[in-house]
Motif scaffolding. Structure first.
Motif, PDB file in Angstrom:
ATOM      1  N   PRO A  21       0.838  -1.200   0.000  1.00 41.96           N
ATOM      2  CA  PRO A  21       0.000   0.000   0.000  1.00 41.96           C
ATOM      3  C   PRO A  21       0.878   1.258   0.000  1.00 41.96           C
ATOM      4  N   GLY A  22       0.539   2.173  -0.876  1.00 41.72           N
ATOM      5  CA  GLY A  22       1.323   3.394  -0.996  1.00 41.72           C
ATOM      6  C   GLY A  22       2.510   3.235  -1.932  1.00 41.72           C
ATOM      7  N   GLY A  23       2.704   2.009  -2.460  1.00 43.15           N
ATOM      8  CA  GLY A  23       3.794   1.761  -3.396  1.00 43.15           C
ATOM      9  C   GLY A  23       3.393   2.189  -4.790  1.00 43.15           C
ATOM     10  N   ALA A  24       4.098   1.684  -5.769  1.00 44.41           N
ATOM     11  CA  ALA A  24       3.863   2.087  -7.145  1.00 44.41           C
ATOM     12  C   ALA A  24       2.615   1.464  -7.750  1.00 44.41           C
ATOM     13  N   ALA A  25       2.114   0.374  -7.186  1.00 45.98           N
ATOM     14  CA  ALA A  25       0.979  -0.336  -7.779  1.00 45.98           C
ATOM     15  C   ALA A  25      -0.303   0.477  -7.691  1.00 45.98           C
ATOM     16  N   VAL A  26      -1.092   0.396  -8.734  1.00 47.10           N
ATOM     17  CA  VAL A  26      -2.409   1.005  -8.766  1.00 47.10           C
ATOM     18  C   VAL A  26      -3.405  -0.138  -8.616  1.00 47.10           C
ATOM     19  N   ALA A  27      -4.289  -0.019  -7.642  1.00 47.22           N
ATOM     20  CA  ALA A  27      -5.188  -1.122  -7.301  1.00 47.22           C
ATOM     21  C   ALA A  27      -6.045  -1.585  -8.467  1.00 47.22           C
ATOM     22  N   SER A  28      -6.449  -0.686  -9.352  1.00 46.30           N
ATOM     23  CA  SER A  28      -7.356  -1.063 -10.430  1.00 46.30           C
ATOM     24  C   SER A  28      -6.649  -1.724 -11.607  1.00 46.30           C
ATOM     25  N   ALA A  30      -3.363  -4.256 -12.968  1.00 45.38           N
ATOM     26  CA  ALA A  30      -2.300  -5.198 -12.611  1.00 45.38           C
ATOM     27  C   ALA A  30      -1.150  -5.065 -13.605  1.00 45.38           C
ATOM     28  N   THR A  31      -0.764  -3.833 -13.912  1.00 45.81           N
ATOM     29  CA  THR A  31       0.276  -3.608 -14.910  1.00 45.81           C
ATOM     30  C   THR A  31       1.600  -3.183 -14.291  1.00 45.81           C
ATOM     31  N   VAL A  32       1.613  -2.929 -13.004  1.00 52.25           N
ATOM     32  CA  VAL A  32       2.820  -2.454 -12.369  1.00 52.25           C
ATOM     33  C   VAL A  32       3.931  -3.492 -12.501  1.00 52.25           C
ATOM     34  N   THR A  39      12.659   0.061 -24.078  1.00 57.20           N
ATOM     35  CA  THR A  39      12.761   1.429 -23.568  1.00 57.20           C
ATOM     36  C   THR A  39      12.947   1.499 -22.060  1.00 57.20           C
ATOM     37  N   GLY A  40      12.560   0.428 -21.364  1.00 61.76           N
ATOM     38  CA  GLY A  40      12.612   0.440 -19.906  1.00 61.76           C
ATOM     39  C   GLY A  40      11.409   1.142 -19.282  1.00 61.76           C
ATOM     40  N   GLU A  41      10.560   1.731 -20.112  1.00 63.97           N
ATOM     41  CA  GLU A  41       9.378   2.452 -19.640  1.00 63.97           C
ATOM     42  C   GLU A  41       8.240   1.472 -19.368  1.00 63.97           C
ATOM     43  N   PRO A  42       7.357   1.824 -18.431  1.00 65.08           N
ATOM     44  CA  PRO A  42       6.193   0.975 -18.171  1.00 65.08           C
ATOM     45  C   PRO A  42       5.270   0.926 -19.393  1.00 65.08           C
ATOM     46  N   PHE A  43       4.645  -0.239 -19.605  1.00 64.90           N
ATOM     47  CA  PHE A  43       3.645  -0.333 -20.657  1.00 64.90           C
ATOM     48  C   PHE A  43       2.426   0.489 -20.253  1.00 64.90           C
ATOM     49  N   THR A  44       1.748   1.051 -21.238  1.00 62.14           N
ATOM     50  CA  THR A  44       0.523   1.802 -20.953  1.00 62.14           C
ATOM     51  C   THR A  44      -0.607   0.818 -20.658  1.00 62.14           C
ATOM     52  N   ALA A  45      -1.658   1.326 -20.048  1.00 59.14           N
ATOM     53  CA  ALA A  45      -2.831   0.485 -19.770  1.00 59.14           C
ATOM     54  C   ALA A  45      -3.397  -0.071 -21.067  1.00 59.14           C
ATOM     55  N   GLU A  46      -3.373   0.720 -22.134  1.00 61.81           N
ATOM     56  CA  GLU A  46      -3.889   0.266 -23.424  1.00 61.81           C
ATOM     57  C   GLU A  46      -3.050  -0.882 -23.977  1.00 61.81           C
TER      58      GLU A  46
END
Length: 82
Positions: A21-28, A30-32, A39-46
């Motif tokens: 909780p309070g970390g990088a994960a977004v509850a809605s 599961a992409t974290v 690129t090393g960048e996070p994938f987008t939700a899309e």
């Protein structure tokens, strides 16, 4: 020399900072933790949604007797449930 205990501590810290909780994960979502190897960048939700949909299509095409465990922290099993 790095011990197994040291390695475990590193993994525990990574998990805690990513999923606690309070970390990088977004509850809605599961992409974290899913980052592009280019690129090393996070994938987008899309991007993740499309990947999950294509993966679910391939799994369903195989007509498995039950939904396999995929290790995606709940996202794909919900998507593949009948």
């Amino acid at each position: 020399m790095t011990t197994e205990f040291d390695k475990l501590g590193v993994w525990q810290l990574l998990f805690d900072t990513t999923y606690a909780p309070g970390g990088a994960a977004v509850a809605s979502e599961a992409t974290v933790g899913w980052n592009s190897s280019f690129t090393g960048e996070p994938f987008t939700a899309e991007e993740m949604t499309e990947w999950v949909e294509r993966t679910v299509e391939r799994i369903r095409a195989l007509a498995p007797p039950q939904t396999p465990r995929t290790g995606l922290r709940g996202r794909a099993p919900r998507a593949t449930a009948p």
